[in-house]
Design a protein around this motif. Sequence first.
Motif, mmCIF file in Angstrom:
data_model
loop_
_atom_site.group_PDB
_atom_site.id
_atom_site.type_symbol
_atom_site.label_atom_id
_atom_site.label_comp_id
_atom_site.label_asym_id
_atom_site.label_seq_id
_atom_site.Cartn_x
_atom_site.Cartn_y
_atom_site.Cartn_z
ATOM 1 N N SER A 298 0.828 -1.213 0.000
ATOM 2 C CA SER A 298 0.000 0.000 0.000
ATOM 3 C C SER A 298 0.855 1.251 0.000
ATOM 4 N N LEU A 299 1.929 1.220 0.773
ATOM 5 C CA LEU A 299 2.826 2.379 0.776
ATOM 6 C C LEU A 299 3.514 2.558 -0.574
ATOM 7 N N ALA A 300 3.899 1.446 -1.185
ATOM 8 C CA ALA A 300 4.602 1.531 -2.460
ATOM 9 C C ALA A 300 3.684 2.006 -3.584
ATOM 10 N N LYS A 301 2.448 1.524 -3.584
ATOM 11 C CA LYS A 301 1.521 1.854 -4.672
ATOM 12 C C LYS A 301 0.654 3.077 -4.367
ATOM 13 N N GLN A 302 0.685 3.546 -3.132
ATOM 14 C CA GLN A 302 -0.139 4.679 -2.700
ATOM 15 C C GLN A 302 -1.629 4.413 -2.918
ATOM 16 N N THR A 303 -2.063 3.206 -2.544
ATOM 17 C CA THR A 303 -3.463 2.824 -2.641
ATOM 18 C C THR A 303 -3.795 1.915 -1.454
ATOM 19 N N PRO A 304 -5.009 1.981 -0.937
ATOM 20 C CA PRO A 304 -5.329 1.172 0.249
ATOM 21 C C PRO A 304 -5.714 -0.276 -0.043
#
Length: 96
Positions: A62-68
């Motif tokens: 989630s941090l890498a892709k900036q999506t939950p």
Amino acid sequence: MKHKMILKTVFGAGLLIASGAVLASTTGSEFQTVYDKFEGWVQGYGGMAIAIGAIGLGGLASLAKQTPFPILTGIGSAILLQYSPDIVSSIMTATI
């Protein structure tokens, strides 16, 4: 069109007749030790470690892709892992 309706009716009647003989996990104890072992693994420390790993990997993704969505998938996997033995047990011992 009429053929499909007849087929659905026959299928439904077959399900009603067959549902009376639901004895999926009420007889035989050959696999009881295996079931107990897997249930202990999943709901014990092994399951907790896998659940924490799924949530951790989901959080990193989630941090890498900036999506939950990855962390939600990790949380869902952890919940499924915890409750799946109870769900399977209740399905297999269901009676009508």
